[in-house]
Write an enzyme that holds these catalytic residues in place. Structure first.
Site, PDB file in Angstrom:
ATOM      1  N   ASN A  95     -27.572  -5.017  20.399  1.00  0.00           N
ATOM      2  CA  ASN A  95     -28.764  -5.886  20.307  1.00  0.00           C
ATOM      3  C   ASN A  95     -29.618  -5.521  19.092  1.00  0.00           C
ATOM      4  O   ASN A  95     -30.792  -5.221  19.199  1.00  0.00           O
ATOM      5  CB  ASN A  95     -29.583  -5.837  21.604  1.00  0.00           C
ATOM      6  CG  ASN A  95     -30.063  -4.445  21.960  1.00  0.00           C
ATOM      7  OD1 ASN A  95     -29.499  -3.451  21.512  1.00  0.00           O
ATOM      8  ND2 ASN A  95     -31.105  -4.364  22.762  1.00  0.00           N
ATOM      9  N   ASP A 306     -29.694   5.480  27.479  1.00  0.00           N
ATOM     10  CA  ASP A 306     -30.378   4.231  27.104  1.00  0.00           C
ATOM     11  C   ASP A 306     -31.494   4.536  26.087  1.00  0.00           C
ATOM     12  O   ASP A 306     -32.582   3.956  26.153  1.00  0.00           O
ATOM     13  CB  ASP A 306     -30.940   3.519  28.333  1.00  0.00           C
ATOM     14  CG  ASP A 306     -31.406   2.090  28.028  1.00  0.00           C
ATOM     15  OD1 ASP A 306     -31.134   1.593  26.913  1.00  0.00           O
ATOM     16  OD2 ASP A 306     -32.044   1.478  28.903  1.00  0.00           O
TER      17      ASP A 306
END
Lengths: 429, 314
Positions: A95, A306
């Site tokens: 992303n 993450d």
């Protein structure tokens, strides 16, 4: 390059079930069974008494923001943060801006990795074009360009039909699909876990049911297609239970947990500190315990950070308007040792397994073990050293961490990639 | 007990004694408002900035009037006329206001937590005039002040809050104040707007209007926002009114001496029938009037004034 001789370490290699005091030999960048007498004389010796030597840690979920958002992080700075955290292999999410949905963008990322990274960085590609959830990205071309998995992470494919086709198509290339499980229709405007705390704080809640529904969807699709689906950053008790039952039936699903979801709950949001704002959100104590139990019984396969850098000025705003995400690479090991080993009585080799062999296996990375002949990617850490984490002095370009200023126990001393020291005593080499 | 707070961010953090102090101070100011000259010099020479980044009529005007009654200079900024429309951050806007030598900032913002955020940045007092669905402390104070005027002590009194609780900052502030004051609070409305989580705040949750209203001494209605229908929280305004709207029949279930409250603005014919809104049990306009005295008390105390000194402020 001279041979390397790590002496007197507690060597933990879950892949070979090794846990013993002893030495590690490295020749030509690879793990060796021993060194010749001549090599031993010339070898660089490292006294690792009191330290643990384990395979370099593996993180299959990081955001390095390149291309397009390099004010937050670059592959260079992200790889340095990873090295400082003991990681030698990481998988970066697609992303970016533009998103990594074409072979050209993957090549751009790979070029930067080659030029600037001090560890091994593996790109992923998108599941759908533009991460818009409407049409399949060129998954075969992405595989050919070098991605190790596909994911629309940060987003979730909402169409069940499109997800089904993506799974079927990717299976043809033996390419794992990783999914950020979030039903968008249930989380519009949501900024934290839905529950007692969101009620008190007057913030829009993200119900765990929105995760559970997509986890269930993916279990059904994995069952139907026979393909493997990996569930990213599981945050809810129900999701853990859904996965537990699926695995008991032999469904090909895997899942990861983050250090922050096993360490923190939504209670930490009482002061609206945006360094605790993330997606999926921190949930309740019941959820936190369930995730730890999921890691204990193997329902959840590995830990992943993450790692999501944002600048100070992006996080320094009203809670509703701040972006989701926190740093994770430099604190992951210490936080996990604290929660899993000290508080939850996990065996240390088991926790290292979650960060190495088991993580590498999910996306088929050549990493996570100290077998003879394997690349000498090694993490050397002191499990007892106390240190205060200063996010602003860290190696990431950003400093958005809930552990800023906190005293942690367990510190990475040296990180080796192919036998080369890339991080030692607080400095990148 | 001296007043020690510089900011007013929530009623959750206030003690019962502090709530009582504000009410007592408001009582003294209310007497002043009854005089022909309604002004005292308590905040003469001070500049107060009303930063309203979300639309408001009565709260903004009440703060404006309260500050002027205390002789402060008032500057009002709204979202449309502030640099936030040019992308300036809230921090930058607030720091500029402080750099312009303002003495206090009153903020209304659609984002919960914004006043707390500002109070951590600024050296001047910050007063919360409503933040998202979090709190509206001065509304809670003026509502409980009004209830006390009618009922005396609220200990053991049955208070019903009816309507869109989930998105209501007024409800939250009232819940915190009322539970501290010993009232028995029941929240009523459709399950989609009154989730069970609220029981954790020490109140009852009910979806049965008749049993909830039975013998209640206060019913506080909350505005039903049209956009909740499009987000699926209830089928239609008509259905809401038929299930939960307060009409004459339902009002008869209340205690005969019960008062009817509403923080406004009112959707006549939706959450309440006009005849009840304008009827003799309605204290809706008293709430508005009391809002000035209560806000005078808050501005005065957070500026460093002390409750016992109010009588000498003029």
């Amino acid at each position: 390059m001279p041979a390397l001789w790590i002496q007197n370490a507690r060597v933990i290699d879950p892949a070979s079930k090794r846990d013993s005091l002893g030495d590690l030999f490295i020749a030509n960048g690879k793990i060796a069974a021993s060194l010749s007498a001549a090599d031993k004389k010339r070898a660089k010796k490292i006294d690792a008494k009191g330290l643990i030597a384990c395979p370099g840690l593996v993180d299959i979920h990081v955001h390095f923001r390149e291309p397009g958002q390099m004010h937050k992080e670059t592959i260079e700075t992200g790889s340095r943060a990873a090295a400082a955290g003991g990681f030698t292999s990481v998988v970066c999410m697609p992303n970016t801006a533009p998103v990594a949905d074409s072979a050209g963008t993957i090549q751009l990322i790979k070029d930067s990795i080659t030029r600037t990274s001090c560890i091994r960085v593996y790109p992923t590609g998108c599941i759908t074009v533009g991460m818009k959830g409407q049409t399949l990205a060129p998954i075969g071309s992405l595989k050919r360009a070098g991605v190790v998995a596909i994911t629309d992470d940060g987003d979730c494919v909402q169409s069940n039909e499109l997800m089904r086709r993506a799974v079927e198509y990717a299976k043809m290339f033996d390419l794992p699909i990783m999914d950020h499980c979030q039903d968008h229709s249930m989380t519009v405007g949501a900024v934290m876990n839905e529950g007692i705390m969101s009620t008190r704080l007057g913030l829009k809640g993200w119900p765990h049911a929105a995760e559970d529904i997509i986890v269930s969807r993916n279990v059904i699709l994995a069952t139907y297609t026979g393909a493997h689906i990996h569930m990213q950053h599981i945050s809810s008790k129900n999701s853990v239970e859904i996965l537990r039952r699926a695995k008991a039936r032999g469904v090909s699903v895997t899942a990861e947990a983050t250090p922050h979801h096993i360490a923190l709950t939504d209670e930490t949001l009482a002061t609206y500190d945006t360094n605790f704002k993330m997606n999926p959100p921190l949930r309740t104590e019941d959820d936190r315990i369930a995730i730890i139990e999921g890691l204990r019984d193997g329902t959840l396969d590995c830990l992943a950070t993450d790692h999501a850098p944002h600048t100070d000025y992006e996080k320094d705003k009203e809670f509703d308007f701040a972006p989701n995400g926190i740093l994770g690479l430099e604190t992951a090991l210490a936080v996990s040792l604290d929660v899993l080993v000290r508080q939850s009585k996990f065996k240390l080799p088991y926790v290292i397994d979650l960060f190495t062999r088991k993580a590498a296996k999910i996306v088929n990375l050549p990493a996570g073990n100290l077998a003879e002949g394997a690349a000498a990617d090694i993490c050397l850490f002191d499990p007892e050293e106390k240190w205060t984490y200063d996010a602003k002095a860290g190696f990431s370009k950003s400093s958005n961490s809930p552990w800023h200023g906190k005293t942690l126990t367990g510190r990475v001393k040296t990180t080796f990639v192919e036998g080369r020291i890339v991080f030692e005593n607080g400095k990148i080499k | 007990m001296p007043w020690t707070r510089r900011h007013l961010i929530t009623l959750e953090e206030l003690s019962l004694a502090e709530i009582d102090q504000i009410h007592a101070t408001a009582t003294a100011f209310k007497k002043i408002l009854g005089r022909s000259v309604k002004k005292v010099p308590a905040l003469r020479g001070k500049t107060i900035v009303n930063l309203f980044l979300e639309p408001s009529t009565r709260t903004r005007m009440a703060f404006d009037m309260a500050a002027k009654r205390l002789s402060a200079d008032v500057i009002s900024l709204d979202g449309a006329s502030s640099s936030t429309t040019k992308g300036e951050t809230l921090r930058d806007t607030a720091e500029n206001i402080q750099a312009l030598n303002a003495d206090m900032i009153i903020i209304r913002h659609a984002a919960s937590g914004s006043p707390l955020y500002l109070s951590n940045i600024l050296d001047i007092p910050v007063i919360n005039a409503g933040d998202g669905a979090h709190e509206h402390p001065t509304q809670g104070l003026l509502d409980t002040f009004t209830m006390k005027e009618h009922l005396g002590s609220l200990k053991g009194r049955k208070v019903v809050i009816l309507g869109d609780i989930l998105f209501s900052r007024v409800a939250r502030s009232n819940i915190h104040a009322l539970t501290k004051m010993g009232a028995n609070v029941t929240l009523v409305g459709p399950a989609t707007l009154v989730p069970h989580w609220f029981t954790d705040l020490g109140v009852k949750v009910s979806h049965d209007l008749k049993s909830a209203l039975a013998d209640a001494e206060v019913v506080m209605l909350l505005r039903i926002q049209h956009e909740r229908q499009s987000s699926g929280h209830f089928p239609s305004l008509g259905e809401y009114t038929s299930m939960f709207g307060l009409n004459k029949t339902r009002a008869s279930w209340l205690n005969p001496k019960a008062i009817i409250m509403h923080p406004g603005p009112i959707n006549r014919g939706v959450e309440i029938d006009s005849e009840l809104a304008d009827g003799d049990r309605s204290v809706i306009l008293e709430q508005v009037s009391n809002g000035i005295a209560v806000r005078m008390a808050v501005l005065y105390l957070c500026s460093g004034g002390q409750p016992e000194s109010v009588v000498t402020t003029d």
